[in-house]
Every structure is written in structure tokens, then in C-alpha cells.
Design a protein around this motif. Structure first.
Motif, PDB file in Angstrom:
ATOM      1  N   LEU A  56       0.811  -1.216   0.000  1.00  0.00           N
ATOM      2  CA  LEU A  56       0.000   0.000   0.000  1.00  0.00           C
ATOM      3  C   LEU A  56       0.842   1.262   0.000  1.00  0.00           C
ATOM      4  O   LEU A  56       0.444   2.282  -0.565  1.00  0.00           O
ATOM      5  CB  LEU A  56      -0.924   0.012   1.221  1.00  0.00           C
ATOM      6  N   ALA A  57       1.996   1.206   0.675  1.00  0.00           N
ATOM      7  CA  ALA A  57       2.836   2.409   0.787  1.00  0.00           C
ATOM      8  C   ALA A  57       4.253   2.004   1.162  1.00  0.00           C
ATOM      9  O   ALA A  57       4.490   0.910   1.690  1.00  0.00           O
ATOM     10  CB  ALA A  57       2.262   3.370   1.829  1.00  0.00           C
ATOM     11  N   ARG A  58       5.179   2.903   0.873  1.00  0.00           N
ATOM     12  CA  ARG A  58       6.583   2.719   1.252  1.00  0.00           C
ATOM     13  C   ARG A  58       7.047   3.930   2.060  1.00  0.00           C
ATOM     14  O   ARG A  58       6.543   5.039   1.869  1.00  0.00           O
ATOM     15  CB  ARG A  58       7.465   2.574   0.008  1.00  0.00           C
ATOM     16  N   VAL A  59       7.995   3.698   2.944  1.00  0.00           N
ATOM     17  CA  VAL A  59       8.501   4.781   3.783  1.00  0.00           C
ATOM     18  C   VAL A  59      10.010   4.666   3.913  1.00  0.00           C
ATOM     19  O   VAL A  59      10.581   3.566   3.828  1.00  0.00           O
ATOM     20  CB  VAL A  59       7.838   4.746   5.184  1.00  0.00           C
ATOM     21  N   ALA A  65      15.607   0.056  17.455  1.00  0.00           N
ATOM     22  CA  ALA A  65      15.880   1.377  16.873  1.00  0.00           C
ATOM     23  C   ALA A  65      14.585   2.044  16.414  1.00  0.00           C
ATOM     24  O   ALA A  65      14.367   3.240  16.653  1.00  0.00           O
ATOM     25  CB  ALA A  65      16.844   1.232  15.704  1.00  0.00           C
ATOM     26  N   LEU A  66      13.697   1.281  15.783  1.00  0.00           N
ATOM     27  CA  LEU A  66      12.449   1.862  15.294  1.00  0.00           C
ATOM     28  C   LEU A  66      11.473   2.158  16.432  1.00  0.00           C
ATOM     29  O   LEU A  66      10.709   3.116  16.357  1.00  0.00           O
ATOM     30  CB  LEU A  66      11.805   0.940  14.264  1.00  0.00           C
ATOM     31  N   GLU A  78      -2.014   5.213  16.831  1.00  0.00           N
ATOM     32  CA  GLU A  78      -0.593   5.001  16.558  1.00  0.00           C
ATOM     33  C   GLU A  78      -0.352   4.717  15.071  1.00  0.00           C
ATOM     34  O   GLU A  78       0.683   5.092  14.518  1.00  0.00           O
ATOM     35  CB  GLU A  78      -0.021   3.873  17.431  1.00  0.00           C
ATOM     36  N   TRP A  79      -1.328   4.070  14.427  1.00  0.00           N
ATOM     37  CA  TRP A  79      -1.208   3.839  12.984  1.00  0.00           C
ATOM     38  C   TRP A  79      -1.364   5.154  12.220  1.00  0.00           C
ATOM     39  O   TRP A  79      -0.656   5.399  11.241  1.00  0.00           O
ATOM     40  CB  TRP A  79      -2.261   2.830  12.519  1.00  0.00           C
ATOM     41  N   SER A  96       3.030  10.683   9.773  1.00  0.00           N
ATOM     42  CA  SER A  96       3.773  11.922  10.029  1.00  0.00           C
ATOM     43  C   SER A  96       5.255  11.653  10.275  1.00  0.00           C
ATOM     44  O   SER A  96       6.030  12.587  10.465  1.00  0.00           O
ATOM     45  CB  SER A  96       3.179  12.649  11.239  1.00  0.00           C
ATOM     46  N   LEU A  97       5.642  10.384  10.270  1.00  0.00           N
ATOM     47  CA  LEU A  97       7.028  10.012  10.563  1.00  0.00           C
ATOM     48  C   LEU A  97       7.659   9.386   9.330  1.00  0.00           C
ATOM     49  O   LEU A  97       7.271   8.306   8.898  1.00  0.00           O
ATOM     50  CB  LEU A  97       7.067   9.025  11.736  1.00  0.00           C
TER      51      LEU A  97
END
Length: 237
Positions: free
Chosen positions: A129-132, A187-188, A224-225, A230-231
Motif C-alpha cells: 500500500l505504501a513505502r517509507v 531502533a524503530l 498510533e497507525w 507523520s514520521l
């Protein structure tokens, strides 16, 4: 704790299970004293039967029956693949393709070594659906960390199926302490401000076990999802 009821009739109840809540008592978490089964039973003032499982760390739609007969019918529907399930998973890395099918047999018990166990057919289809890309160096070889949001549709119901299948294609779920990468998860968790298994039971589509009517039950994504967007630098698809 009051559970959020998403659907209820005289035969079924669906709740929005928060991450971190066990469905029922388990030897693996013997120290836990609060369970969705117990909470819902007390909230409704009547016995309930879980129709399926969600892992402790998984949030989302959880279906209960209000009689043993309905529970048996739902169990058969899950076993036969008559129920269509959709999950949302945040995984490590960018998949090479925008969609795919994982057809990989799994050992019956994920808590034991696979060697010597019976392997059961298991299939999961997925769509990206999406990449970050996060400005975070979780690996010394790369200055940033990549992730992807996948919609996963398991066609069978093996334990930890989505978690094990995504590990199999080298895209483990972020926050998966068993099948993921510890250093990346830590880390995440610090970067995102939340430590959890990023897996959510989004939807169940089924025929009502008594009336036969088509049901499509959904559990909204928690805040939280929503905050994930925004991150980092997100791209659709």
C-alpha cells in the motif's frame, strides 16, 4: 477495562482487541491475568467462545460466538477458508514487487523446531500500500531505514502465519520479537515512540453462521497507525 464492541447480535460479538491483550490464558504468558475472553464475558454477563485467535501483540478485529454450536460453525468456516481476512502489516524493507503470493507450508507448532513436524499448506497474498524511508541508520551499511505497509490476506489459518510468511520473504513485521530483527525493532521503537508488533486485524468477511447473511466486519486503525504517516518520507504504492 471495557472492550470496544464493533458488532453484536444474539449469536456473535466482534470486538476491537488492543495490542498487548491475550485472547485467553496461555502457558506462554503464565504471568498474565487479564484476557479478552474473561473481559468480554464479564462485560456481557454471559459465556463467550473465541472463534479464532489474534496474537497478543496484534490489534484489531476479534470474533466471539455466544454459543458452542455457533463457535463450532465459525471454526469450520475458518478452517475451510470460507472467511476472508485482511490484515495490515508494517514490514522491514521495500518489496521488489507491488504484490505477491506466499505459498509456503508451515510446521504446525511455531514454538518448536520445524524439523520432524508435519508441514501444513499455507498461502498468504499481499499488496503493498505504501513505502517509507526513515532518517534512521539501523544498519551501519545504510544511512536510512526503509519500511513498507502491506495488506495481507491469509487463505489459511496457521498459527503466526502472516508473521512467519513475511519472515520467509525477508520482510519481517516491525516489532516482531520472535521472527524479526532485534536491533531494528529497538531502533524503530525509539524512533516511532512506541514498541509494539505492527500487525492489525482489519477485516473479516463471512456468511452469518445462523442467518446466512453476508457480513463484513472491520476494526478501525488506532491513533498510533495514523501517527505513522507523520514520521518519515512516505510514498503510496
Amino acid at each position: 477495562m471495557l472492550l470496544k464492541v464493533l458488532y453484536a447480535d444474539e449469536h456473535l460479538v466482534a470486538i476491537d482487541k488492543p495490542a498487548g491483550l491475550l485472547v485467553h490464558r496461555s502457558q506462554l504468558d503464565a504471568q498474565e491475568e487479564v484476557f479478552a475472553l474473561q473481559l468480554l464475558r464479564d462485560q456481557l454477563g454471559r459465556p463467550v467462545w473465541p472463534a479464532h485467535r489474534l496474537d497478543k501483540g496484534t490489534s484489531g478485529l476479534l470474533l466471539f460466538a455466544l454459543s458452542a454450536e455457533v463457535a463450532s460453525a465459525l471454526g469450520q468456516a475458518f478452517e475451510s477458508g470460507a472467511m476472508r481476512k485482511r490484515y495490515l502489516a508494517l514490514v522491514r524493507g521495500w518489496t521488489a514487487e507491488p504484490e505477491g503470493l506466499i505459498d509456503h507450508a508451515l510446521a504446525r507448532d511455531p514454538e518448536r523446531p520445524s524439523a520432524g513436524q508435519q508441514l501444513l499448506p499455507a498461502r498468504t497474498s499481499w499488496t503493498r500500500l505504501a513505502r517509507v524511508e526513515w532518517p534512521l541508520a539501523s544498519d551501519a551499511r545504510f544511512p536510512t531505514t526503509r519500511g513498507a505497509l502491506l495488506e495481507c490476506r491469509p487463505e489459511s489459518g496457521r498459527r503466526h502465519q502472516i508473521r512467519r510468511h513475511l519472515k520467509h520473504i525477508a520482510h519481517p513485521i516491525i516489532g516482531d520479537a520472535t521472527h524479526g530483527k532485534g536491533a531494528l525493532n529497538r531502533a524503530l521503537a525509539a524512533h516511532l515512540g512506541r514498541q509494539r508488533l505492527w500487525l492489525h486485524g482489519l477485516e473479516l468477511a463471512l456468511s452469518h453462521p445462523v442467518s446466512g447473511a453476508a457480513l463484513r466486519l472491520t476494526a478501525p486503525l488506532g491513533p498510533e497507525w495514523q501517527a505513522l504517516r507523520s514520521l518519515g518520507d512516505w510514498q503510496n504504492g
